[in-house]
Design an enzyme around this catalytic site. Sequence first.
Site, PDB file in Angstrom:
ATOM      1  N   ARG A   1      46.769  44.241  27.501  1.00  0.00           N
ATOM      2  CA  ARG A   1      45.665  44.721  26.678  1.00  0.00           C
ATOM      3  C   ARG A   1      44.680  43.588  26.478  1.00  0.00           C
ATOM      4  O   ARG A   1      45.064  42.421  26.404  1.00  0.00           O
ATOM      5  CB  ARG A   1      46.157  45.220  25.312  1.00  0.00           C
ATOM      6  CG  ARG A   1      46.941  46.523  25.365  1.00  0.00           C
ATOM      7  CD  ARG A   1      47.312  46.996  23.968  1.00  0.00           C
ATOM      8  NE  ARG A   1      47.888  48.348  23.984  1.00  0.00           N
ATOM      9  CZ  ARG A   1      49.189  48.587  24.138  1.00  0.00           C
ATOM     10  NH1 ARG A   1      50.035  47.560  24.275  1.00  0.00           N
ATOM     11  NH2 ARG A   1      49.631  49.827  24.158  1.00  0.00           N
ATOM     12  N   GLY A   2      43.388  43.932  26.412  1.00  0.00           N
ATOM     13  CA  GLY A   2      42.361  42.930  26.193  1.00  0.00           C
ATOM     14  C   GLY A   2      41.205  43.492  25.406  1.00  0.00           C
ATOM     15  O   GLY A   2      41.259  44.635  24.918  1.00  0.00           O
TER      16      GLY A   2
ATOM     17  N   GLY B   1      39.795  46.733  27.184  1.00  0.00           N
ATOM     18  CA  GLY B   1      40.625  47.886  27.480  1.00  0.00           C
ATOM     19  C   GLY B   1      42.067  47.533  27.775  1.00  0.00           C
ATOM     20  O   GLY B   1      42.537  46.441  27.452  1.00  0.00           O
TER      21      GLY B   1
ATOM     22  N   VAL C   1      45.437  47.552  30.625  1.00  0.00           N
ATOM     23  CA  VAL C   1      45.826  47.522  32.031  1.00  0.00           C
ATOM     24  C   VAL C   1      47.149  48.269  32.181  1.00  0.00           C
ATOM     25  O   VAL C   1      48.117  47.986  31.462  1.00  0.00           O
ATOM     26  CB  VAL C   1      45.965  46.077  32.555  1.00  0.00           C
ATOM     27  CG1 VAL C   1      46.382  46.089  34.032  1.00  0.00           C
ATOM     28  CG2 VAL C   1      44.657  45.314  32.386  1.00  0.00           C
TER      29      VAL C   1
ATOM     30  N   LYS D   1      42.673  49.377  35.274  1.00  0.00           N
ATOM     31  CA  LYS D   1      42.003  48.879  34.073  1.00  0.00           C
ATOM     32  C   LYS D   1      41.272  50.054  33.440  1.00  0.00           C
ATOM     33  O   LYS D   1      40.312  50.592  33.999  1.00  0.00           O
ATOM     34  CB  LYS D   1      41.014  47.780  34.438  1.00  0.00           C
ATOM     35  CG  LYS D   1      40.199  47.257  33.266  1.00  0.00           C
ATOM     36  CD  LYS D   1      40.897  46.133  32.562  1.00  0.00           C
ATOM     37  CE  LYS D   1      40.010  45.483  31.512  1.00  0.00           C
ATOM     38  NZ  LYS D   1      40.595  44.255  30.960  1.00  0.00           N
TER      39      LYS D   1
ATOM     40  N   ASP E   1      33.932  35.327  32.244  1.00  0.00           N
ATOM     41  CA  ASP E   1      35.090  35.113  31.373  1.00  0.00           C
ATOM     42  C   ASP E   1      36.240  34.446  32.146  1.00  0.00           C
ATOM     43  O   ASP E   1      37.364  34.938  32.161  1.00  0.00           O
ATOM     44  CB  ASP E   1      35.550  36.446  30.779  1.00  0.00           C
ATOM     45  CG  ASP E   1      36.396  36.255  29.512  1.00  0.00           C
ATOM     46  OD1 ASP E   1      36.366  35.156  28.924  1.00  0.00           O
ATOM     47  OD2 ASP E   1      37.089  37.208  29.114  1.00  0.00           O
TER      48      ASP E   1
END
Length: 606
Positions: free
Chosen positions: A17-18, A21, A23, A37, A131
């Site tokens: 999770r990020g 969203g 994965v 994703k 990023d």
Amino acid sequence: MKGPLGSKYILEEVIGRGATGEVWRGRTHEGERLAFKLLHDTLARDPETVNRFLREGSILSGVVHPHLVRVHDLVVEGATLALGMDLVEGSDLRAPLAAHGAMRPGDACAVAAETASALAAVHDAGVVHRDVKPENVLLDGRRTPPAVRLTDFGIARIAEQTGSKSTMLVGTAPYIAPELADGQPPTPATDLYALGIMLYEMCCGVTPFADRSTLVMLQHHGHSAPGRPPGMPGALWELIVALLAKDPAARPAPAGRVAILLEALARDLEAVPAAETLTEPPAPVAALHDADTALSMRNPGRDSGGTEPAGRRGGRRGRRGRTLAIAAVTAAVVCAVAAGAYAATRDPGSDTGPGPGPTTVAKSGDGPAPESPPPSSARASYGPNQVPDLVGMPETQARALLPPSVGVQIRREAAPSGSPDGVVLAQDPKPGADLPTTLQLTVSSKQAIQYLADIEPSAGDTVRTGTEAANLRLSGHPQLHAIGVEGSPCGNETGSVEYDLGQHYTRLQGLAGLDDNSPAAKAQVTVEFYGDARKLKSITTTLGKSQDLEVDVRGVLRLTLRWTFSGGDASRCDGGTLVLGDAQLVAAAGYVPPSTESPTPTLPGG
């Protein structure tokens, strides 16, 4: 939402999770394993985000590189936006850093080199990652050592919100470049800054501006140079300082060149042990940079500190952007030259203590350190259309001194006793001659080299090698250890040849073009390189326009070359000869190729 995704996929379990969203691990109905994703549903409800997803996603799906997590498909279904990607079995880079701390400098450079080569492919596609950080560097456990697979490239751009949210910083605070904190748009140099931060962290276990306060970190990014950790090798430190330059135009570029510098450092620092793992970084040092290139978060319209509303900052930022754009080419070349000189000429074991800071940093009470003149300053000066004196220079520096219109053919010879790796031993033509289309450099090498022409093909069409290829020329230069392929543009003639490499090599390099004596002046040939059925590179060349050849073959068992002849004169079917000149495979560390000899043509004047 475990279950079907669109009409082709099935989601099985969440694996990450990020901020943008989740994965998921999943598969196709045919059983192919993939990762997916899924962007947050708030993004899927934003029409502009959906448009960006379709526009940017189609670009991402076309970017293919051995060190990228490839995007295979875009899924738009109701309130769901998803990217189907390679499933990488392994951890991210954060896991070994958290478990084991600082890495050996050579290993850190190897990871950073593979990351930089992936960034080069991303940047060539017109995409900025935005990023770069350990969490987005996956380690593919199917290979030993694990191969880098950079992920989440372009996601930040897709997820960037419209309206009031568009002014928010995109990135992660410990790795964010100062120009982003200053409100400027991201560029490829932004990713290289984050790569420098990550390289620093791999070498000592902590980022250079780590602090509990995000504001303090952003201020250090804008105002401070990093403190040098104990045990940091001198050559590596110089490259890190260059990557963390406050002026984006002063950072080494492009990413492909940074990858080459890092590969050289990885070789040179292979035996250097890991330094102490730090829990806090050395104190940052006030950076010295003039008013024209200073990148900070203070009011750009006043001499004193303070904050200016975003709406009033555009004019000044535009002027500074134009200033940096004018300086970009010169600054990037100078920085790459300096980093290359250190990487190839400094003894990695001669400067592993804290030592003095870099020339762009001064401690309180010290005057600015004098800048060292470039190694070429004592050499004879020649005009802009004449060949400079390159003998004795690092290869990277020599390339940087040549204009883009001049192709470079590299021939590598064993480094003489006591000589550093990657230094020019000879050049053709000599200094002072008119600039040619192609220039030959003989460069010292401490790595074993295997000529592709000396390897017997395992399958495919017949190619010319040895004495049959001894007289092939590109731009007037005989091609050493050449491979020749005859072909005709009539009917778009194709062919292929395969070589068993056995995972013993890291890259293929040389020159590709059409032989000078090819009768079809308008013919062109496209060459595609595949590693274990995965496309690695594609180049197209025409008569008189040779192309530098640089193909990453790390971990490749079988290398396949496929070519297609096209173009030509419609009234005749004259063909040509594709030439791979001096095509060399650079051996992986510890591997010694079998001893073979190839006929060497006599060079002019030799």
